[in-house]
Design a protein around this motif. Structure first.
Motif, PDB file in Angstrom:
ATOM      1  N   ASP A  13       7.466  20.857 -22.712  1.00 60.31           N
ATOM      2  CA  ASP A  13       6.679  20.506 -21.511  1.00 60.31           C
ATOM      3  C   ASP A  13       6.009  19.151 -21.730  1.00 60.31           C
ATOM      4  O   ASP A  13       5.879  18.348 -20.803  1.00 60.31           O
ATOM      5  CB  ASP A  13       5.623  21.591 -21.226  1.00 60.31           C
ATOM      6  CG  ASP A  13       5.488  21.884 -19.733  1.00 60.31           C
ATOM      7  OD1 ASP A  13       5.785  20.983 -18.936  1.00 60.31           O
ATOM      8  OD2 ASP A  13       5.073  23.007 -19.376  1.00 60.31           O
ATOM      9  N   PHE A  46      14.692  21.837 -24.207  1.00 62.86           N
ATOM     10  CA  PHE A  46      15.441  22.550 -23.170  1.00 62.86           C
ATOM     11  C   PHE A  46      16.913  22.233 -23.433  1.00 62.86           C
ATOM     12  O   PHE A  46      17.461  21.265 -22.896  1.00 62.86           O
ATOM     13  CB  PHE A  46      14.994  21.992 -21.802  1.00 62.86           C
ATOM     14  CG  PHE A  46      15.358  22.800 -20.603  1.00 62.86           C
ATOM     15  CD1 PHE A  46      16.583  23.446 -20.494  1.00 62.86           C
ATOM     16  CD2 PHE A  46      14.465  22.902 -19.538  1.00 62.86           C
ATOM     17  CE1 PHE A  46      16.909  24.183 -19.363  1.00 62.86           C
ATOM     18  CE2 PHE A  46      14.781  23.643 -18.384  1.00 62.86           C
ATOM     19  CZ  PHE A  46      16.007  24.279 -18.306  1.00 62.86           C
ATOM     20  N   ARG A  74      16.743  28.380 -18.132  1.00 64.07           N
ATOM     21  CA  ARG A  74      16.619  29.047 -16.828  1.00 64.07           C
ATOM     22  C   ARG A  74      17.253  30.428 -16.978  1.00 64.07           C
ATOM     23  O   ARG A  74      17.922  30.718 -17.979  1.00 64.07           O
ATOM     24  CB  ARG A  74      17.382  28.256 -15.756  1.00 64.07           C
ATOM     25  CG  ARG A  74      16.757  26.935 -15.392  1.00 64.07           C
ATOM     26  CD  ARG A  74      17.670  26.168 -14.439  1.00 64.07           C
ATOM     27  NE  ARG A  74      18.957  25.884 -15.080  1.00 64.07           N
ATOM     28  CZ  ARG A  74      19.993  25.323 -14.480  1.00 64.07           C
ATOM     29  NH1 ARG A  74      19.918  24.993 -13.194  1.00 64.07           N
ATOM     30  NH2 ARG A  74      21.112  25.089 -15.124  1.00 64.07           N
ATOM     31  N   LEU A 110      14.354  28.623  -5.003  1.00 63.16           N
ATOM     32  CA  LEU A 110      15.430  29.507  -5.474  1.00 63.16           C
ATOM     33  C   LEU A 110      16.255  30.078  -4.323  1.00 63.16           C
ATOM     34  O   LEU A 110      17.406  30.433  -4.491  1.00 63.16           O
ATOM     35  CB  LEU A 110      14.830  30.664  -6.287  1.00 63.16           C
ATOM     36  CG  LEU A 110      14.079  30.284  -7.571  1.00 63.16           C
ATOM     37  CD1 LEU A 110      13.437  31.525  -8.199  1.00 63.16           C
ATOM     38  CD2 LEU A 110      15.018  29.612  -8.573  1.00 63.16           C
ATOM     39  N   GLU A 140       7.489  31.887 -13.553  1.00 67.00           N
ATOM     40  CA  GLU A 140       7.030  30.548 -13.154  1.00 67.00           C
ATOM     41  C   GLU A 140       6.202  30.635 -11.871  1.00 67.00           C
ATOM     42  O   GLU A 140       6.509  31.397 -10.966  1.00 67.00           O
ATOM     43  CB  GLU A 140       8.253  29.626 -12.935  1.00 67.00           C
ATOM     44  CG  GLU A 140       7.832  28.179 -12.699  1.00 67.00           C
ATOM     45  CD  GLU A 140       8.991  27.282 -12.268  1.00 67.00           C
ATOM     46  OE1 GLU A 140      10.142  27.746 -12.204  1.00 67.00           O
ATOM     47  OE2 GLU A 140       8.711  26.105 -11.964  1.00 67.00           O
TER      48      GLU A 140
HETATM   49  C1  LIG Z   1       7.950  24.532 -14.694  1.00 68.66           C
HETATM   50  C2  LIG Z   1       8.884  23.891 -15.624  1.00 68.66           C
HETATM   51  O1  LIG Z   1       8.498  23.078 -16.392  1.00 68.66           O
HETATM   52  S1  LIG Z   1      10.487  24.352 -15.548  1.00 68.66           S
HETATM   53  C3  LIG Z   1      11.340  23.325 -16.669  1.00 68.66           C
HETATM   54  C4  LIG Z   1      11.556  21.995 -16.083  1.00 68.66           C
HETATM   55  N1  LIG Z   1      12.338  21.203 -16.969  1.00 68.66           N
HETATM   56  C5  LIG Z   1      13.444  20.629 -16.587  1.00 68.66           C
HETATM   57  O2  LIG Z   1      13.898  20.752 -15.466  1.00 68.66           O
HETATM   58  C6  LIG Z   1      14.103  19.737 -17.590  1.00 68.66           C
HETATM   59  C7  LIG Z   1      15.544  20.035 -17.803  1.00 68.66           C
HETATM   60  N2  LIG Z   1      16.315  20.135 -16.589  1.00 68.66           N
HETATM   61  C8  LIG Z   1      17.542  19.562 -16.433  1.00 68.66           C
HETATM   62  O3  LIG Z   1      18.054  18.833 -17.273  1.00 68.66           O
HETATM   63  C9  LIG Z   1      18.279  19.920 -15.202  1.00 68.66           C
HETATM   64  O4  LIG Z   1      17.402  20.222 -14.154  1.00 68.66           O
HETATM   65  C10 LIG Z   1      19.223  21.132 -15.476  1.00 68.66           C
HETATM   66  C11 LIG Z   1      20.293  20.716 -16.473  1.00 68.66           C
HETATM   67  C12 LIG Z   1      18.441  22.322 -16.042  1.00 68.66           C
HETATM   68  C13 LIG Z   1      19.871  21.607 -14.198  1.00 68.66           C
HETATM   69  O5  LIG Z   1      20.450  20.493 -13.573  1.00 68.66           O
HETATM   70  P1  LIG Z   1      21.323  20.659 -12.217  1.00 68.66           P
HETATM   71  O6  LIG Z   1      22.332  21.690 -12.439  1.00 68.66           O
HETATM   72  O7  LIG Z   1      21.788  19.310 -11.877  1.00 68.66           O
HETATM   73  O8  LIG Z   1      20.320  21.256 -11.143  1.00 68.66           O
HETATM   74  P2  LIG Z   1      18.963  20.674 -10.544  1.00 68.66           P
HETATM   75  O9  LIG Z   1      18.031  20.381 -11.633  1.00 68.66           O
HETATM   76  O10 LIG Z   1      19.247  19.559  -9.599  1.00 68.66           O
HETATM   77  O11 LIG Z   1      18.441  21.908  -9.698  1.00 68.66           O
HETATM   78  C14 LIG Z   1      17.979  23.058 -10.326  1.00 68.66           C
HETATM   79  C15 LIG Z   1      18.801  24.263  -9.964  1.00 68.66           C
HETATM   80  O12 LIG Z   1      18.393  25.340 -10.810  1.00 68.66           O
HETATM   81  C16 LIG Z   1      17.839  26.402 -10.017  1.00 68.66           C
HETATM   82  N3  LIG Z   1      16.785  27.003 -10.789  1.00 68.66           N
HETATM   83  C17 LIG Z   1      15.549  26.505 -10.994  1.00 68.66           C
HETATM   84  N4  LIG Z   1      14.891  27.322 -11.823  1.00 68.66           N
HETATM   85  C18 LIG Z   1      15.730  28.322 -12.146  1.00 68.66           C
HETATM   86  C19 LIG Z   1      15.606  29.436 -12.976  1.00 68.66           C
HETATM   87  N5  LIG Z   1      14.490  29.639 -13.666  1.00 68.66           N
HETATM   88  N6  LIG Z   1      16.640  30.261 -13.099  1.00 68.66           N
HETATM   89  C20 LIG Z   1      17.780  30.044 -12.423  1.00 68.66           C
HETATM   90  N7  LIG Z   1      17.955  28.984 -11.603  1.00 68.66           N
HETATM   91  C21 LIG Z   1      16.931  28.125 -11.486  1.00 68.66           C
HETATM   92  C22 LIG Z   1      17.381  25.696  -8.760  1.00 68.66           C
HETATM   93  O13 LIG Z   1      17.200  26.594  -7.709  1.00 68.66           O
HETATM   94  C23 LIG Z   1      18.532  24.733  -8.551  1.00 68.66           C
HETATM   95  O14 LIG Z   1      19.627  25.518  -8.125  1.00 68.66           O
HETATM   96  P3  LIG Z   1      20.662  25.043  -6.982  1.00 68.66           P
HETATM   97  O15 LIG Z   1      21.441  23.939  -7.612  1.00 68.66           O
HETATM   98  O16 LIG Z   1      21.475  26.242  -6.744  1.00 68.66           O
HETATM   99  O17 LIG Z   1      19.861  24.612  -5.811  1.00 68.66           O
END
Ligand SMILES: CC(=O)SCCNC(=O)CCNC(=O)[C@H](O)C(C)(C)COP(=O)(O)OP(=O)(O)OC[C@H]1O[C@@H](n2cnc3c(N)ncnc32)[C@H](O)[C@@H]1OP(=O)(O)O
Ligand SMILES: CC(C)C(=O)C(=O)O
Ligand SMILES: [Mg+2]
Length: 516
Positions: A13, A46, A74, A110, A140
């Motif tokens: 984070d 992550f 996730r 979601l 979350e």
């Molecule tokens: C509160 C927090 O701090 S949560 C953690 C936040 N940290 C991060 O996001 C950093 C790392 N993230 C990343 O590198 C990217 O977001 C990834 C690789 C996880 C996913 O990337 P992408 O596949 O391109 O998706 P993107 O980030 O644009 O969108 C998130 C997707 O995950 C879904 N999603 C979000 N949270 C969750 C979860 N906990 N469980 C399942 N799906 C989830 C969203 O609804 C969205 O889905 P959709 O594509 O069907 O609309």
């Protein structure tokens, strides 16, 4: 005393702070320092985010021996697989999976119903359990989740065999009473809650992350999640050093403790700041540069008499050497005298200290901090007590890139106050012409040097000049935050010495003091 587990998410984070990007080597360096600090759990990243983060989490997992290393996923299989891959070789691996539960997140992000959230969480926990004996589940945006639904989600997670249920105030919306009530409610309503640990994960959007985390502890939380220096997404996460010191300082109230080696806090804070590039604000609790610094006279006087008057934590608790008494315009004589003794000027008379104190206040009015070097410079100037035949009353310099520099000087002389304006090749030249004219002394400038005695643009400048007059010569020194004023003072000082020499044996009182 109840033990509160410390879950550090600086590398996950914390790294979500805009502009922060830690490479593998940096993550390992921070993780090893967190291990020394004694955190129980390290969320290293992550892994599904990028191959680079997966590799970094793996490097941390292999390097750390005395804390559990965790990765975030996730509630999807490929994220969980990435964590499993990343934590290969870890001594004590665990996974952290999350799914948003609040109506806002369910509906807009979601696009899931409550039933779908429960089903997705269940499937994810079951899948994670195939790889890991310890699973942490986070609801979350728990802070904005309906309490009865949060109880339902937590009941499911407990039933599915997670070790920790984490309650995040993802957007820093909670206040301590509300957040504490969530923990109380879960404790009272979730069957089997005593078999798992409850965790608090707060964000600081309203500046209440630490207060909310402490409220969670008071209402039964077993674990606090946070980061060093409070870095993290938007306004940041709970600053772990704040929670740890609150528990240690007010153990009488919280009746809880951590396994942290508090003496490593300052070092850890500096390392995280250095590697993330996130500068710690001076007034930051516990680790800010001013957290153990005192500037005002009344506080400094209290500190000199008894430190607990103004310090609730001793700096050595977090691995710092000492408190600082910073001299500035709010300081008083007690602290000033203490500083003089520190600097080796213990032999000064009360009169000399008072004179130097007046001079110090003048500089302090113009400068944010008065350093040791500033004080030395002031004292040396003050203690060479050549009779002041000439003294500058006022100096006005006009400089324009398209005109000849001019200096107007008002000078106290044996004949009274006199004033003139002269031009020169530069501002200093104009000043010296004006002084020559007013004093009537014919001198030759044999040497002129200027140096900054302290750091910064508001540093004291020190000018040295040597004036020759026939066979005689004299050195003069001037110190000021303005180099033109320092130049004028040095010149007049040298003139006074020349006159003093001409008038025979010195009448100065310089023998009373030792110059350094
Ligand atoms: C509160 C927090 O701090 S949560 C953690 C936040 N940290 C991060 O996001 C950093 C790392 N993230 C990343 O590198 C990217 O977001 C990834 C690789 C996880 C996913 O990337 P992408 O596949 O391109 O998706 P993107 O980030 O644009 O969108 C998130 C997707 O995950 C879904 N999603 C979000 N949270 C969750 C979860 N906990 N469980 C399942 N799906 C989830 C969203 O609804 C969205 O889905 P959709 O594509 O069907 O609309
Ligand atoms: C992933 C979760 C725990 C999180 O960081 C949050 O909700 O703030
Ligand atoms: Mg968070």
């Amino acid at each position: 005393m109840r033990k509160i587990y410390i879950f550090d998410t600086t590398l996950r984070d914390g790294e979500q702070s805009p502009g922060v990007n830690l490479n593998t080597q940096e993550k390992v360096e921070i993780a090893l320092q967190l291990e020394k600090l004694g955190v129980d759990r390290i969320e290293a990243g992550f892994p599904a985010a990028s191959p680079g983060d997966l590799a970094a989490v793996n490097a941390v997992a292999r390097a750390v021996k005395n804390a559990s290393v965790m990765g975030l996923a996730r509630s999807v299989e490929k994220d969980i697989d990435a964590v499993a891959e990343a934590l290969k070789g870890a001594q004590d691996p665990a996974i952290h999976i999350f799914l948003a539960t609040s109506p806002i997140h369910r509906q807009h992000k979601l696009r899931m119903s409550k039933e779908q959230v429960l089903e997705t969480a269940q499937k994810a926990i079951r899948y994670a359990k195939k790889h890991f004996s310890r699973v942490e589940f986070s609801a979350e945006d728990a802070g904005r989740t309906e309490l009865d639904f949060l109880c339902e989600v937590t009941t499911l997670a407990v039933r599915e065999g997670v070790s920790v249920v984490n309650i995040p105030d993802t957007v820093g919306y909670m206040n301590p009473a509300e957040f504490g009530n969530i923990f109380k409610t879960l404790k009272e309503n979730v069957a089997g809650i005593e078999n798992i640990q409850l965790s608090a994960h707060c964000h600081d959007d309203l500046g209440m992350a630490t207060a909310n985390s402490l409220a969670a502890i008071l209402n039964g939380a077993d674990q606090v999640e946070g980061t060093i220096n409070g870095i993290g997404e938007r306004a940041g996460n709970t600053a772990l050093e704040e929670v740890a010191l609150a528990l240690a300082t007010r153990a009488d109230y919280f009746q809880a403790t951590t396994s942290l080696n508090l003496k490593e806090i300052a070092r850890t804070s500096r390392l995280v700041s250095k590697l993330t590039g996130m500068v710690v604000p001076g007034n930051k609790a516990i680790v800010g540069a001013n957290a153990f610094a005192h500037e005002s006279g009344i506080h400094q006087d209290g500190m000199l008499k008894e430190k607990t008057t103004y310090e609730i934590i001793s700096p050595d608790t977090i691995g710092l050497r000492d408190s600082k008494l910073v001299l500035g315009k709010h300081s008083g004589r007690h602290a000033f005298r203490e500083k003089l003794v520190d600097l080796g000027y213990e032999q000064l008379t009360e009169e000399q200290v008072n004179a130097a104190f007046g001079k110090f206040k003048d500089v302090a009015d113009r400068k944010k901090n008065v350093s040791d070097e500033d004080i030395r410079a002031l004292l040396e100037e003050k203690m060479i007590e050549t009779p002041e035949v000439f003294a500058i009353e006022q100096l006005v310099v006009s400089f324009d890139t398209h005109a000849t520099p001019k200096a107007s000087i008002t000078l106290k002389t044996p004949k009274g106050i006199v004033k003139t304006t002269e031009e020169g090749n530069g501002s200093v030249d104009a000043i010296y012409h004006a002084i020559d004219k007013l004093t009537g002394e014919t001198v030759e400038l044999d040497d002129y040097t200027i140096k900054s005695v302290t750091d910064g643009t508001d540093a004291l400048g020190e000018v040295h000049v040597v004036l020759k007059q026939g066979d005689s010569s004299a050195h003069g020194r001037g110190v000021s935050t303005d180099i033109l004023e320092a130049s004028a003072r040095a010149y007049v000082d040298a003139l006074n010495r020349l006159v003093d020499k001409r008038n025979g044996p010195t009448r100065s009182r310089r023998d009373n003091v030792t110059l350094i």
